[in-house]
Write a protein that holds these residues in place. Structure first.
Motif, PDB file in Angstrom:
ATOM      1  N   ALA A 474      18.219  22.507   5.589  1.00 48.59           N
ATOM      2  CA  ALA A 474      19.465  21.209   4.837  1.00 48.59           C
ATOM      3  C   ALA A 474      17.982  20.057   4.435  1.00 48.59           C
ATOM      4  CB  ALA A 474      20.101  20.674   6.326  1.00 48.59           C
ATOM      5  N   ILE A 475      16.955  19.872   6.066  1.00 48.45           N
ATOM      6  CA  ILE A 475      15.580  19.194   5.282  1.00 48.45           C
ATOM      7  C   ILE A 475      15.190  18.944   4.213  1.00 48.45           C
ATOM      8  CG2 ILE A 475      13.782  18.106   5.784  1.00 48.45           C
ATOM      9  CD1 ILE A 475      14.716  19.041   9.327  1.00 48.45           C
ATOM     10  N   MET A 476      14.781  20.537   3.688  1.00 45.72           N
ATOM     11  CA  MET A 476      13.537  20.620   2.393  1.00 45.72           C
ATOM     12  C   MET A 476      15.234  20.436   1.404  1.00 45.72           C
ATOM     13  SD  MET A 476      14.601  22.838  -0.122  1.00 45.72           S
ATOM     14  CE  MET A 476      15.450  24.758   0.154  1.00 45.72           C
ATOM     15  N   LEU A 477      16.626  20.600   1.621  1.00 43.45           N
ATOM     16  CA  LEU A 477      17.156  20.286   0.186  1.00 43.45           C
ATOM     17  C   LEU A 477      17.298  18.532   0.312  1.00 43.45           C
ATOM     18  CD1 LEU A 477      19.768  22.793   0.760  1.00 43.45           C
ATOM     19  CD2 LEU A 477      18.237  22.824  -1.103  1.00 43.45           C
ATOM     20  N   ILE A 478      17.311  17.968   1.167  1.00 43.52           N
ATOM     21  CA  ILE A 478      17.436  16.224   1.189  1.00 43.52           C
ATOM     22  C   ILE A 478      16.562  16.410   0.721  1.00 43.52           C
ATOM     23  CG2 ILE A 478      18.317  14.513   2.712  1.00 43.52           C
ATOM     24  CD1 ILE A 478      19.903  16.180   4.654  1.00 43.52           C
ATOM     25  N   SER A 479      15.330  16.756   1.211  1.00 41.05           N
ATOM     26  CA  SER A 479      13.605  15.954   0.791  1.00 41.05           C
ATOM     27  C   SER A 479      14.101  16.300  -0.440  1.00 41.05           C
ATOM     28  CB  SER A 479      12.666  16.886   1.676  1.00 41.05           C
ATOM     29  OG  SER A 479      11.322  16.387   1.226  1.00 41.05           O
ATOM     30  N   THR A 480      14.047  17.407  -1.206  1.00 44.96           N
ATOM     31  CA  THR A 480      14.089  17.403  -2.872  1.00 44.96           C
ATOM     32  C   THR A 480      15.383  16.130  -4.364  1.00 44.96           C
ATOM     33  OG1 THR A 480      13.655  19.899  -1.973  1.00 44.96           O
ATOM     34  CG2 THR A 480      14.399  19.216  -4.626  1.00 44.96           C
ATOM     35  N   GLY A 481      15.782  16.580  -3.106  1.00 46.30           N
ATOM     36  CA  GLY A 481      17.007  15.800  -3.134  1.00 46.30           C
ATOM     37  C   GLY A 481      16.279  14.032  -3.279  1.00 46.30           C
ATOM     38  N   THR A 482      16.213  14.094  -2.372  1.00 44.14           N
ATOM     39  CA  THR A 482      15.163  12.686  -2.176  1.00 44.14           C
ATOM     40  C   THR A 482      13.837  12.389  -3.537  1.00 44.14           C
ATOM     41  OG1 THR A 482      16.456  12.479   0.544  1.00 44.14           O
ATOM     42  CG2 THR A 482      14.821  10.818  -0.705  1.00 44.14           C
ATOM     43  N   ILE A 483      13.525  12.812  -4.084  1.00 40.15           N
ATOM     44  CA  ILE A 483      12.393  12.904  -4.689  1.00 40.15           C
ATOM     45  C   ILE A 483      12.486  12.385  -5.621  1.00 40.15           C
ATOM     46  CG2 ILE A 483      10.236  14.272  -6.020  1.00 40.15           C
ATOM     47  CD1 ILE A 483       9.688  15.765  -2.860  1.00 40.15           C
ATOM     48  N   LEU A 484      13.796  13.551  -6.068  1.00 39.18           N
ATOM     49  CA  LEU A 484      14.298  13.089  -7.667  1.00 39.18           C
ATOM     50  C   LEU A 484      14.757  11.937  -7.667  1.00 39.18           C
ATOM     51  CD1 LEU A 484      15.457  16.648  -8.005  1.00 39.18           C
ATOM     52  CD2 LEU A 484      13.514  15.726  -8.983  1.00 39.18           C
ATOM     53  N   LEU A 485      15.516  11.800  -6.880  1.00 38.98           N
ATOM     54  CA  LEU A 485      16.710  10.756  -7.203  1.00 38.98           C
ATOM     55  C   LEU A 485      15.833   9.276  -6.703  1.00 38.98           C
ATOM     56  CD1 LEU A 485      19.617  10.793  -4.921  1.00 38.98           C
ATOM     57  CD2 LEU A 485      19.697  11.064  -6.929  1.00 38.98           C
ATOM     58  N   VAL A 486      14.232   8.973  -5.051  1.00 36.59           N
ATOM     59  CA  VAL A 486      14.377   7.694  -5.782  1.00 36.59           C
ATOM     60  C   VAL A 486      13.068   7.862  -6.899  1.00 36.59           C
ATOM     61  CG1 VAL A 486      12.315   6.852  -4.446  1.00 36.59           C
ATOM     62  CG2 VAL A 486      13.947   7.930  -3.912  1.00 36.59           C
ATOM     63  N   SER A 487      12.393   8.862  -7.803  1.00 34.92           N
ATOM     64  CA  SER A 487      11.231   9.135  -8.656  1.00 34.92           C
ATOM     65  C   SER A 487      12.899   8.359  -9.918  1.00 34.92           C
ATOM     66  CB  SER A 487      11.117  10.005  -9.087  1.00 34.92           C
ATOM     67  OG  SER A 487      10.092  10.737  -8.072  1.00 34.92           O
ATOM     68  N   ARG A 488      13.725   8.913 -10.385  1.00 36.44           N
ATOM     69  CA  ARG A 488      14.512   7.790 -11.135  1.00 36.44           C
ATOM     70  C   ARG A 488      14.688   6.778 -11.050  1.00 36.44           C
ATOM     71  NH1 ARG A 488      15.148   8.415 -15.744  1.00 36.44           N
ATOM     72  NH2 ARG A 488      16.588   7.074 -16.815  1.00 36.44           N
ATOM     73  N   LEU A 489      14.722   6.270  -9.810  1.00 33.67           N
ATOM     74  CA  LEU A 489      14.932   4.621  -9.011  1.00 33.67           C
ATOM     75  C   LEU A 489      13.776   4.162  -9.912  1.00 33.67           C
ATOM     76  CD1 LEU A 489      16.963   2.397  -8.001  1.00 33.67           C
ATOM     77  CD2 LEU A 489      16.218   3.188  -5.972  1.00 33.67           C
TER      78      LEU A 489
END
Length: 544
Positions: A474-489
């Motif tokens: 779960a942490i791995m998936l949340i971290s991956t999503g965070t990287i992509l979302l914050v990068s796009r932001l």
């Protein structure tokens, strides 16, 4: 405790053979340095990228099949609260090496990287790469501690010397030949060490199986004799935790520098893939002897052996069940051979982990081969110190993979496969999110309190939470999503001039140097040397 001098002599012979092999390999390394026309540090770190494919298979296999793997598998099978069904190592490592060969070889070798941190420095710069190096460093140091702890406990149990002394001696031998020859010494000693292990463990299996103190271990697999059945149980509520551990080893395993070091040391992509696929088959097979020993130990009436009662599990020595079984269930001359081979083979992962973390510290932090040698010594000392915290090899083994899986896997996946959509802001954010979540979930091994409640938690008698939720994945998936979302932001804000220019937003137009950065003089000198090479020479073999 009486010192077993005959046993010490046996181990001393194995250590001398290993050290002698390391010295011979260091001379080969010196000869390769004379042929090298590029960066000499690559000889130590990736063997000049021309390692023999057979040696490469041996060293890749020996790196994974080390002390944590061998002793950890036996511990899990013997532990009455776990059992064979929880021996996830053989499956996880086999899948990990297959995934690595299938998906990671080509992107890593395409730009002649030297360490795992090189692509991070190239895209994000030194500061971000230094932050992302923290979980990689912790993972490697805990792995070193796991292996040294396994070795120290083995020698302490069997030879009658203190665990601290055994750890220090073994770490010193591994550091010495790693310093002398770099990857060449590590790779060629791995050949010897793996051979010792295969011979030593299989040599003792028939004697373990025919021990008069052991019940029929096939009956004990499903029937409670002297303890719970060693086959173990996998309840429905435990399914999430079981899958989490499989993914932890299968996906997290390709985020260790030791894996990439061997992939990069071969001459071609095809050889690198052969190395991965061959090791993926061999690693599970080499777990069989330790699994058998664990099963027999679980079927043994220890009161009928020279060990006596209470049993090793009741004394908190389940992590050392492999050497204990070899000592008390085999004839003396058999146990001496097996223990000597086991002790020598355990170092096959110590030296690999030492070279791995030292290469990253030396190249990506200090940027100098001299400091890399200092790094080998420093990391060896830190690993030996951590090894004295606990006797459970399995806990160290899982915790090392835990740190790498939770924090490094999202970064590695993004840098290799989603590079166009990530930048330094996303990388920072993903790391912080993973770190905070992992800290809140806690870790009893290091005394970190379990603050955050999770679904399906069980409160134990000591007040700690027993986690059933697959929190690492779960942490791995949340971290991956965070990287992509914050990068796009960050890109969106940058386009509106609300954020300064993004580094790493476009790898094609924003190329960054990896360390060490070459000066113009070095580049011109290398160009002249290239012009002097004879026609038809193999550039990859001659130039580091």
């Amino acid at each position: 405790m009486v010192v077993n001098w005959l046993g010490l002599l046996s181990i001393g012979v194995f250590y001398i053979i290993v050290l002698g092999t390391g010295v011979w390999a260091s001379r080969k390394s010196k000869r390769e340095e004379k042929k090298c026309t590029g960066n000499l540090s690559e000889i130590a770190m990736v063997g000049g990228r021309n390692l023999n494919v057979w040696v490469s298979i041996f060293t890749m296999t020996a790196t994974w099949v080390g002390g944590g793997y061998i002793l950890g598998n036996a511990e899990v099978v013997y532990n009455p609260t776990l059992g064979l069904v929880w021996a996830t190592g053989p499956i996880g490592y086999g899948v990990s090496l297959f995934i690595g060969g299938l998906f990671f070889v080509k992107p890593l070798r395409s730009k002649n990287y030297v360490t795992l941190m090189d692509p991070f420095q190239e895209k994000y710069g030194n500061r971000v790469a230094a932050v992302l190096f923290i979980p990689a460093l912790i993972g490697d140091l805990v792995w070193i501690a796991c292996i040294l702890g396994a070795l120290g406990g083995t020698l302490s149990v069997v030879m009658g010397i203190s665990s601290s002394l055994a750890v220090c001696i073994s770490a010193s031998v591994a550091v010495l030949y790693t310093l002398m020859g770099g990857l060449y010494s590590v790779a060629y000693t791995d050949v010897i060490q793996l051979s010792f292990m295969v011979f030593g463990l299989w040599f003792c299996v028939p004697f373990i199986l025919t021990s008069p103190s052991s019940a029929n271990f096939t009956v004990a697999a499903v029937t409670k004799l002297h303890q719970e059945p060693w086959l173990g149980k996998l309840e429905l509520e435990d399914a999430g935790r079981w899958v989490d551990e499989i993914l932890l080893l299968a996906i997290g395993g390709v985020c260790y520098q030791t894996f990439y070091q061997r992939v990069l040391s071969t001459a071609t992509d095809a050889q690198a893939k052969i190395t991965c696929f061959a090791a993926a088959v061999i690693c599970p097979l080499l777990a069989i002897p330790s699994l058998i020993v664990g099963a027999v130990a679980a079927s043994t009436d220890w009161n009928q052996t020279t060990y006596g009662t209470p049993s090793p599990y009741e004394q908190g020595k389940a992590g050392m069940i492999l050497p204990i079984a070899l000592q008390h269930l085999c004839p003396v001359y058999i146990s001496l051979v097996a223990i000597g081979a086991l002790a020598a083979s355990v170092m096959s992962s110590v030296d690999s982990a030492l070279l791995s973390v030292a290469s990253q510290v030396g190249r990506n932090i200090f940027k100098n081969i001299i400091y890399k040698r200092v790094s080998v010594l420093l990391c060896g000392i830190m690993g030996a110190a951590i090894a004295m915290i606990t006797t459970s090899v399995y806990l160290f083994w899982i915790f090392s993979a835990d740190v790498v899986y939770s924090m490094m896997t999202p970064q590695v996946i993004c840098i290799f496969f989603l590079s166009r959509w990530v930048n330094q802001y996303g990388a920072y954010s993903g790391f912080v999110v993973a770190l905070v979540l992992r800290a809140l979930i806690g870790e009893p091994l290091i005394g970190l309190p379990d603050v955050m409640p999770l679904p399906w938690d069980k409160i134990q008698e000591d007040g700690h939470r027993f986690r059933l939720f697959p929190f690492r994945t779960a942490i791995m998936l949340i971290s991956t999503g965070t990287i992509l979302l914050v990068s796009r932001l960050a890109v969106w804000l940058s386009e509106r001039r609300l954020l300064k220019r993004i580094r790493g937003a476009d790898t094609d137009t924003n190329t960054r140097y990896m360390v060490p950065v070459r000066t113009e003089t070095e580049t011109e000198t290398e160009t002249v040397k290239d012009d002097l090479l004879p026609q038809g020479s193999n550039e990859e073999g001659e130039k580091c």
